[in-house]
Design an enzyme around this catalytic site. Structure first.
Site, PDB file in Angstrom:
ATOM      1  N   LYS A   1       0.816  -1.217   0.000  1.00 53.40           N
ATOM      2  CA  LYS A   1       0.000   0.000   0.000  1.00 53.40           C
ATOM      3  C   LYS A   1       0.847   1.262   0.000  1.00 53.40           C
ATOM      4  CE  LYS A   1      -4.357  -1.834   1.752  1.00 53.40           C
ATOM      5  NZ  LYS A   1      -5.313  -1.906   2.870  1.00 53.40           N
TER       6      LYS A   1
ATOM      7  N   ARG B   1      -3.258  -9.713   5.782  1.00 52.73           N
ATOM      8  CA  ARG B   1      -3.675  -9.844   4.376  1.00 52.73           C
ATOM      9  C   ARG B   1      -2.556  -9.332   3.473  1.00 52.73           C
ATOM     10  NH1 ARG B   1      -5.926  -6.609   0.480  1.00 52.73           N
ATOM     11  NH2 ARG B   1      -7.515  -7.510  -0.860  1.00 52.73           N
TER      12      ARG B   1
END
Ligand code: 8Y4
Length: 277
Positions: free
Chosen positions: A221, A255
């Site tokens: 991210k 995740r």
């Protein structure tokens, strides 16, 4: 605390890895290479062999600027993958969706977890999740995917995120989802600045003290890009550091896109925690 994910029980005291399986055509991180069923299944089987306890199957991109996906399109992408993986693997199949119909169909095909970045706020989603009897992951997001990163703002990010999540737990419980089937996720990158993300990461142990298993997703991210100056394809070392920190602070599910490397990092944390006093 063992949670039963559709007949696949898991001890949530130990940290597990969830592999990301995008079945979107425009998934920027994987370049759409896993658009086709065979490629998606092969990628999932590889992640399971690498030690993923969960596979998160998602057919709707929350990337800002991503084209909206019709319900039929999402069903067509997600359902065949969920059905095949639930049948072919022992991993828990998580369905990344906000749609009531996708929740119902995926559960009928063997999904074991509902992962909703909108925390079951869409029309019918809560009732659908209740009807499946499955555990759910409730995630915090400020704003909507298209605009959430424009001007994220909080008085206290930890208080607001935990306040929102505890409100959703209460709503879910009143609707018929017991608290014992709820995982919580602060939603890294979903309407948060770097400072907000770092405060949430630093405070993850306090969020854990609420008593719910935590799920986190930081893999590749933008927060990792902001910290390191690296492009998406070069963010694995930063992602491993972030995953390790989250595991030490008590996260139950991490995740990630890079399962093999993350499983090894988490093994170090687990070995430390299970050794000596
Ligand atoms: C590169 C690759 C840069 C991917 C950004 C991204 C979460 C989630 C997503 C999360 C839970 C993403 C579905 C966003 N993130 N579900 N889903 N928690 N529970 N972006 O953090 O991976 S998609």
């Amino acid at each position: 605390m063992i949670i039963d994910f559709a007949g696949r029980p898991l001890d949530m005291a130990r940290c597990r890895v969830m592999g990301v399986l995008n079945v979107t055509p425009d998934s920027f991180s994987d370049g759409g290479r896993f658009n086709h069923l065979d490629a998606a299944l092969a990628q999932a089987h590889r992640m399971v062999a690498e030690g993923a306890a969960f596979i998160d199957v998602g057919g709707e991109s929350t990337r800002p600027g991503a084209a909206p996906v019709s319900l039929q399109e999402e069903l067509d992408r997600v359902c065949p993958v969920v059905e095949a993986l639930a049948r072919e693997t022992d991993a828990i199949i998580s369905v990344d969706t906000s749609s009531a119909q996708v929740i119902r169909e995926a559960a009928a095909l063997g999904a074991g977890l509902v992962n909703d970045v909108r925390a079951l706020q869409r029309e019918g989603a809560l009732a659908a999740a209740v009807a499946t009897g499955l555990p759910v992951c409730l995630m915090h997001m400020q704003g909507q995917p298209a605009t959430m990163q424009e001007r994220p703002e909080y008085d206290s990010v930890l208080r607001e995120v935990t306040g929102f999540l505890m409100d959703r737990v209460r709503v879910a419980e009143e609707a018929g989802i017991p608290a014992t089937k709820v995982l919580l996720d602060p939603g890294f990158g979903f309407g948060k600045s770097l400072a907000h993300n770092l405060e949430l990461l630093r405070s993850l142990d306090q969020m854990r003290a609420l008593g719910y298993p935590l799920m986190v997703g930081m893999s590749r991210k933008s927060m990792l890009g902001q910290i390191t100056g690296r492009e998406v394809s070069e963010r694995l070392p930063a992602g491993l550091a972030a995953a390790t920190i989250a595991a030490i602070k008590g996260a139950a599910v991490i995740r990630v896109h890079d399962v093999r490397e993350t499983v090894d990092a988490i093994r170090v944390v687990t070995a430390m925690e299970e050794s000596g006093s």
